[in-house]
Design a protein around this motif. Structure first.
Motif, PDB file in Angstrom:
ATOM      1  N   THR A 147       0.929  -1.076  -0.036  1.00 15.14           N
ATOM      2  CA  THR A 147       0.087   0.062   0.037  1.00 15.14           C
ATOM      3  C   THR A 147       0.913   1.240  -0.123  1.00 15.14           C
ATOM      4  O   THR A 147       0.767   1.997  -0.674  1.00 15.14           O
ATOM      5  CB  THR A 147      -1.059   0.119   1.236  1.00 15.14           C
ATOM      6  N   TYR A 148       1.995   1.196   0.791  1.00 13.30           N
ATOM      7  CA  TYR A 148       3.000   2.443   0.589  1.00 13.30           C
ATOM      8  C   TYR A 148       3.667   2.677  -0.722  1.00 13.30           C
ATOM      9  O   TYR A 148       3.580   3.392  -1.496  1.00 13.30           O
ATOM     10  CB  TYR A 148       4.002   2.139   1.680  1.00 13.30           C
ATOM     11  N   TRP A 149       4.008   1.420  -1.322  1.00 12.28           N
ATOM     12  CA  TRP A 149       4.429   1.452  -2.759  1.00 12.28           C
ATOM     13  C   TRP A 149       3.347   2.049  -3.526  1.00 12.28           C
ATOM     14  O   TRP A 149       3.653   2.852  -4.489  1.00 12.28           O
ATOM     15  CB  TRP A 149       4.901   0.159  -3.316  1.00 12.28           C
ATOM     16  N   ALA A 153      -5.419  12.366  -4.553  1.00  9.09           N
ATOM     17  CA  ALA A 153      -6.270  11.566  -3.789  1.00  9.09           C
ATOM     18  C   ALA A 153      -6.323  10.257  -3.700  1.00  9.09           C
ATOM     19  O   ALA A 153      -6.306   9.623  -2.476  1.00  9.09           O
ATOM     20  CB  ALA A 153      -7.927  11.722  -4.782  1.00  9.09           C
ATOM     21  N   TRP A 154      -5.539   9.429  -4.352  1.00 10.78           N
ATOM     22  CA  TRP A 154      -5.296   7.957  -4.313  1.00 10.78           C
ATOM     23  C   TRP A 154      -4.058   7.984  -3.482  1.00 10.78           C
ATOM     24  O   TRP A 154      -3.835   6.958  -2.808  1.00 10.78           O
ATOM     25  CB  TRP A 154      -5.007   7.402  -5.646  1.00 10.78           C
ATOM     26  N   LEU A 155      -3.141   9.011  -3.399  1.00  9.68           N
ATOM     27  CA  LEU A 155      -2.056   9.005  -2.448  1.00  9.68           C
ATOM     28  C   LEU A 155      -2.450   9.215  -1.111  1.00  9.68           C
ATOM     29  O   LEU A 155      -1.909   8.231  -0.298  1.00  9.68           O
ATOM     30  CB  LEU A 155      -1.185  10.366  -2.632  1.00  9.68           C
ATOM     31  N   ILE A 178       8.337  11.636   0.552  1.00 10.71           N
ATOM     32  CA  ILE A 178       7.557  10.392   0.450  1.00 10.71           C
ATOM     33  C   ILE A 178       8.288   9.051  -0.002  1.00 10.71           C
ATOM     34  O   ILE A 178       8.093   8.169   0.585  1.00 10.71           O
ATOM     35  CB  ILE A 178       6.333  10.403  -0.615  1.00 10.71           C
ATOM     36  N   ALA A 179       9.295   9.194  -0.608  1.00 14.13           N
ATOM     37  CA  ALA A 179      10.056   8.293  -0.959  1.00 14.13           C
ATOM     38  C   ALA A 179      11.070   7.778   0.085  1.00 14.13           C
ATOM     39  O   ALA A 179      11.345   6.619   0.385  1.00 14.13           O
ATOM     40  CB  ALA A 179      10.953   8.598  -2.292  1.00 14.13           C
ATOM     41  N   TYR A 185      12.254   3.934   4.762  1.00 14.75           N
ATOM     42  CA  TYR A 185      12.196   3.368   6.365  1.00 14.75           C
ATOM     43  C   TYR A 185      11.148   2.083   6.305  1.00 14.75           C
ATOM     44  O   TYR A 185      11.108   1.455   7.057  1.00 14.75           O
ATOM     45  CB  TYR A 185      11.884   4.682   7.249  1.00 14.75           C
ATOM     46  N   TRP A 186       9.551   2.568   5.942  1.00 13.40           N
ATOM     47  CA  TRP A 186       8.456   1.659   5.772  1.00 13.40           C
ATOM     48  C   TRP A 186       9.173   0.189   5.481  1.00 13.40           C
ATOM     49  O   TRP A 186       8.688  -0.786   5.972  1.00 13.40           O
ATOM     50  CB  TRP A 186       7.375   2.109   5.310  1.00 13.40           C
TER      51      TRP A 186
END
Length: 183
Positions: free
Chosen positions: A60-62, A74-76, A155-156, A161-162
């Protein structure tokens, strides 16, 4: 660009930290009679389910990162919120497991297994919690209108980290939960 460099340095130091914790866990938990040890009392199926949810949060983060690059804000927002939810559900599962272990009188001071288990998984949970907070901040900034252009590397950097947190859990899950059941 400096955001990515800094997070890579942080991840590098954290990788060494987790390597030390994993080595300590293996040393203290995999004794010659570990088959009858508390390792086999861990709930592989339930933790496996919660682990799948955490691994899904990397996806989901990708997706959030991908939508950011496409300018689809909006999708972000949607994917960031879903990532937070999946991370929180994982922590809920970890809390359930801790409660069950504490009810069985397995705690930090009960044995070297308890000490190394709670230290390793607890520090990982702390990293998940920190990641949720950072993603929450990024999500809040996104909802307030920041990150409307594709120039930010924040965001990248958070994604690095995530994804690291998920990779660490894959190793921990394999060593702590899966390995005792296959040897």
């Amino acid at each position: 660009m400096e955001n990515k460099l800094m997070i890579k340095l942080i991840v590098g130091t954290e990788a060494m930290f987790f390597l030390a914790l994993i080595m300590a866990f293996v040393y203290f938990s995999f004794t010659p009679d570990f088959k009858s040890h508390q390792l086999l009392n861990l709930d592989l199926k339930t933790t496996g389910l919660f682990s799948l949810l955490l691994f899904s949060s990397s996806f989901t983060y990708w997706r959030a990162e991908s939508n950011y690059q496409k300018g689809q804000i909006a999708w972000l927002k949607f994917w960031l919120v879903l990532t937070i939810i999946l991370g929180c559900v994982f922590l809920f599962g970890q809390g359930r497991e801790y409660s069950s272990l504490l009810d069985s009188h397995v705690n930090v001071s009960s044995s070297t297994f308890g000490t190394s288990f709670f230290t390793l998984t607890g520090f990982h949970g702390l990293h998940v919690f920190a990641g949720i907070i950072v993603i929450g901040i990024v999500t809040g900034l996104t909802f307030s209108g920041d990150y409307t252009n594709k120039k930010s590397s924040v965001i990248a950097a958070v994604g690095i980290y995530w994804h690291f947190v998920d990779i660490v859990w894959a190793v921990v899950f394999l060593i702590v939960y899966v390995l005792p059941h296959i040897s």
